[in-house]
Design a protein around this motif. Structure first.
Motif, PDB file in Angstrom:
ATOM      1  N   ALA A 198       5.677  11.484   3.533  1.00  0.00           N
ATOM      2  CA  ALA A 198       5.888  11.850   4.847  1.00  0.00           C
ATOM      3  C   ALA A 198       5.588  13.390   4.820  1.00  0.00           C
ATOM      4  O   ALA A 198       6.630  14.147   4.281  1.00  0.00           O
ATOM      5  N   VAL A 199       4.482  13.920   5.423  1.00  0.00           N
ATOM      6  CA  VAL A 199       4.572  15.471   5.343  1.00  0.00           C
ATOM      7  C   VAL A 199       4.782  16.027   6.720  1.00  0.00           C
ATOM      8  O   VAL A 199       4.362  15.410   7.740  1.00  0.00           O
ATOM      9  N   GLU A 200       5.851  16.727   6.670  1.00  0.00           N
ATOM     10  CA  GLU A 200       6.313  17.296   8.022  1.00  0.00           C
ATOM     11  C   GLU A 200       6.733  16.162   8.967  1.00  0.00           C
ATOM     12  O   GLU A 200       6.409  16.294  10.153  1.00  0.00           O
ATOM     13  N   ALA A 201       7.385  15.530   8.651  1.00  0.00           N
ATOM     14  CA  ALA A 201       7.794  14.147   9.499  1.00  0.00           C
ATOM     15  C   ALA A 201       9.206  13.597   9.154  1.00  0.00           C
ATOM     16  O   ALA A 201       9.761  13.680   7.924  1.00  0.00           O
ATOM     17  N   CYS A 202       9.898  12.751  10.060  1.00  0.00           N
ATOM     18  CA  CYS A 202      10.981  12.094  10.022  1.00  0.00           C
ATOM     19  C   CYS A 202      10.923  10.886  10.642  1.00  0.00           C
ATOM     20  O   CYS A 202      10.021  10.749  11.412  1.00  0.00           O
ATOM     21  N   PRO A 203      11.945   9.890  10.364  1.00  0.00           N
ATOM     22  CA  PRO A 203      11.819   8.781  11.225  1.00  0.00           C
ATOM     23  C   PRO A 203      12.209   8.989  12.651  1.00  0.00           C
ATOM     24  O   PRO A 203      12.652  10.182  13.053  1.00  0.00           O
ATOM     25  N   VAL A 204      11.921   8.017  13.673  1.00  0.00           N
ATOM     26  CA  VAL A 204      12.230   8.358  15.089  1.00  0.00           C
ATOM     27  C   VAL A 204      13.901   8.542  15.094  1.00  0.00           C
ATOM     28  O   VAL A 204      14.590   7.853  14.610  1.00  0.00           O
ATOM     29  N   ASN A 205      14.424   9.725  15.891  1.00  0.00           N
ATOM     30  CA  ASN A 205      15.722   9.977  15.742  1.00  0.00           C
ATOM     31  C   ASN A 205      15.905  10.408  17.347  1.00  0.00           C
ATOM     32  O   ASN A 205      15.237  11.008  17.802  1.00  0.00           O
ATOM     33  N   VAL A 228       0.888  -1.196   0.081  1.00  0.00           N
ATOM     34  CA  VAL A 228       0.074   0.087  -0.219  1.00  0.00           C
ATOM     35  C   VAL A 228       0.945   1.260   0.042  1.00  0.00           C
ATOM     36  O   VAL A 228       2.128   1.190   0.408  1.00  0.00           O
ATOM     37  N   HIS A 229       0.291   2.244  -0.434  1.00  0.00           N
ATOM     38  CA  HIS A 229       0.674   3.473  -0.258  1.00  0.00           C
ATOM     39  C   HIS A 229       0.681   4.116   1.102  1.00  0.00           C
ATOM     40  O   HIS A 229      -0.564   4.324   1.373  1.00  0.00           O
ATOM     41  N   LEU A 230       1.839   4.624   1.662  1.00  0.00           N
ATOM     42  CA  LEU A 230       1.159   5.161   3.049  1.00  0.00           C
ATOM     43  C   LEU A 230       1.632   6.731   2.900  1.00  0.00           C
ATOM     44  O   LEU A 230       2.473   7.369   2.362  1.00  0.00           O
ATOM     45  N   VAL A 231       0.702   7.583   3.347  1.00  0.00           N
ATOM     46  CA  VAL A 231       0.705   8.957   3.390  1.00  0.00           C
ATOM     47  C   VAL A 231       0.360   9.406   4.891  1.00  0.00           C
ATOM     48  O   VAL A 231      -0.649   9.227   5.537  1.00  0.00           O
ATOM     49  N   GLY A 232       1.665   9.823   5.689  1.00  0.00           N
ATOM     50  CA  GLY A 232       1.527  10.219   6.887  1.00  0.00           C
ATOM     51  C   GLY A 232       1.823  11.732   7.238  1.00  0.00           C
ATOM     52  O   GLY A 232       2.749  12.423   6.550  1.00  0.00           O
ATOM     53  N   ASN A 233       1.026  12.319   8.064  1.00  0.00           N
ATOM     54  CA  ASN A 233       1.330  13.685   8.452  1.00  0.00           C
ATOM     55  C   ASN A 233       2.026  13.621   9.993  1.00  0.00           C
ATOM     56  O   ASN A 233       1.388  13.085  10.874  1.00  0.00           O
ATOM     57  N   SER A 234       3.097  14.411  10.147  1.00  0.00           N
ATOM     58  CA  SER A 234       3.528  14.354  11.440  1.00  0.00           C
ATOM     59  C   SER A 234       4.112  12.975  11.995  1.00  0.00           C
ATOM     60  O   SER A 234       4.729  12.252  11.583  1.00  0.00           O
ATOM     61  N   PHE A 235       3.486  12.855  13.252  1.00  0.00           N
ATOM     62  CA  PHE A 235       3.883  11.510  13.609  1.00  0.00           C
ATOM     63  C   PHE A 235       3.305  10.438  12.735  1.00  0.00           C
ATOM     64  O   PHE A 235       3.709   9.285  12.720  1.00  0.00           O
TER      65      PHE A 235
END
Lengths: 115, 308
Positions: free
Chosen positions: B125-132, B97-104
């Protein structure tokens, strides 16, 4: 929506091919909102066309998703709110009045009846 | 409204079926942000446009949020990933599937993609990054401030101010601030009733080599004055297939404040990687589950109508 869809009972009184009765739609939307607000509904002001969804009823956007589902079930898919409010920012959505919704439903049903 | 039991939780799921239905339309799953967000942020922004462009859309409220159940614990990013696996299984969505995620939601998309690469066709990923570490520290600091050091009324005012710093349309209008205050009260209830404030900053971090080998294409959308510019710049070099688009004049809330632009950018990018297929042949089983009339699925527009 197809021509074989049943016309909801509350709308039938104006004739299947005619526009729905705005007062009946207003009353039904009021019932739907009371259902969504559950225990908070007891303290509600009387719902009129001028009642604001956000400021007066404290509905949140997720409540409007639920209301959208109720509207689509009751009046047909054309009545769902996703397209109606698409492009409005959150403040504009929450600033909508019950009258805006009534007009949307009447227009959607009138459009269906005219097809 | 459809409630779907998956992984022991009742999830609130909304779907808009694709128009111009193809045999196997690309499926887009939308992931909202944490604390103040719900699926409504997509229902009233991107989802109708995606459905109109031939994508099957799936939105759901994350655990603890919106109308989905609120368990007392289990709020690390990996818990949300486990939920998504269960939900896709419950919906019968076995293809990528195609994932579209905002922030978290974008952070969740990265975690899911790293740990379940065979189930992901792309990540937006809208205004988001992996956990770091920076993300976790910032999250922990903000949560500590909101939950530990300020009395409740001041915490709400602080939250409203914080929201103002990530919004590019905040005007000081009392009605707007009243809406933000309602969001803040919701977030407060979530924080009070669950371990989310403790869990979220302790989420697992994706190993760098796993990110570097992420095979699916990634689109980063950032507000010009957003919160994750440095991370986004790093990701464009670290990820093998990454494009970044910056929306001028916007902040962290770019999704809900510039939905038309975010929609246009994302759909154009998806067209490159997963064009919506024209209708041909009979619907298959996966499509039947997402077709208008299937349980809990409503068309974005009437299946037949004016032909708009």
């Amino acid at each position: 929506m197809t021509s074989t869809d049943p016309v909801p009972a509350g709308l039938a009184r104006t004739g299947a091919a005619g526009p729905p009765d705005p007062d009946a739609v207003l009353a039904e939307i009021g019932s739907m909102i009371a259902l969504i607000l559950e225990e908070y509904a007891a303290g509600l002001p009387e719902i009129t066309r001028e009642t604001r969804l956000g400021e007066d009823l404290e509905l949140e956007s997720i409540d409007l998703v639920t209301l959208s589902g109720h509207l689509a079930e009751r009046y047909g898919e054309r009545a769902n709110l996703a397209q109606f409010v698409a492009g409005l920012d959150p403040d504009a959505i929450i600033a909508l009045t019950v009258g805006d919704l009534v007009d949307h439903i009447v227009a959607a049903r009138t459009s269906v009846a005219g097809e | 409204m459809a409630m779907v039991r998956a992984g022991g939780l009742r999830h609130h799921v909304e779907r808009l079926a694709p128009e111009g239905v193809s045999r196997r339309p690309p499926v887009v799953v939308f992931l909202h942000g944490a604390f103040i967000d719900t699926l409504a942020s997509f229902y009233f922004t991107l989802a109708p446009a995606f459905a109109a462009h031939g994508r099957a859309t799936v939105m759901y409220d994350l655990r603890g949020h919106g109308r989905t159940e609120r368990p007392g614990s289990g709020y690390r990013v990996e818990d949300f990933t486990t939920d998504l696996v269960a939900l896709l299984d419950a919906l019968g969505l076995t293809e990528p599937v195609h994932l579209v995620g905002n922030s978290f939601g974008g952070t969740l998309a990265f975690d899911f993609a790293v740990h379940h690469p065979d189930r992901v066709a792309s990540v937006t990923a809208v205004e988001a990054c992996p956990v770091n570490p920076g993300w976790a520290d910032a999250m922990a600091g903000a949560l500590h401030r909101a939950t530990e050091t300020l009395p409740e009324d001041q915490a709400l005012a602080w939250f409203t101010e914080q929201y103002g710093t990530v919004s590019s349309t905040r005007t000081g209008d009392p009605a707007h601030d009243a809406r933000i205050a309602r969001l803040g009260r919701n977030a407060g209830r979530l924080i009070k009733a669950t371990t989310i404030a403790r869990d979220l900053p302790r989420s697992r971090r994706p190993p760098a080599h796993r990110l570097a080998s992420l095979a699916c294409p990634v689109l980063l959308i950032n507000g010009e004055h957003g919160l994750v510019a440095a991370e986004a710049a790093y990701l464009t070099t670290a990820l093998p297939r990454c494009r970044r688009v910056v929306v001028p004049g916007h902040k962290h809330s770019v999704l809900v404040e510039a939905p038309a632009e975010v929609s246009r950018v994302t759909l154009a990018w998806l067209d490159e990687h997963a064009p919506a297929r024209p209708a041909a042949g009979a619907p298959d089983a996966a499509l039947a589950r997402l077709a208008p009339g299937a349980s809990g699925v409503r068309p974005a527009r009437p299946a037949t109508g004016s032909g708009r």
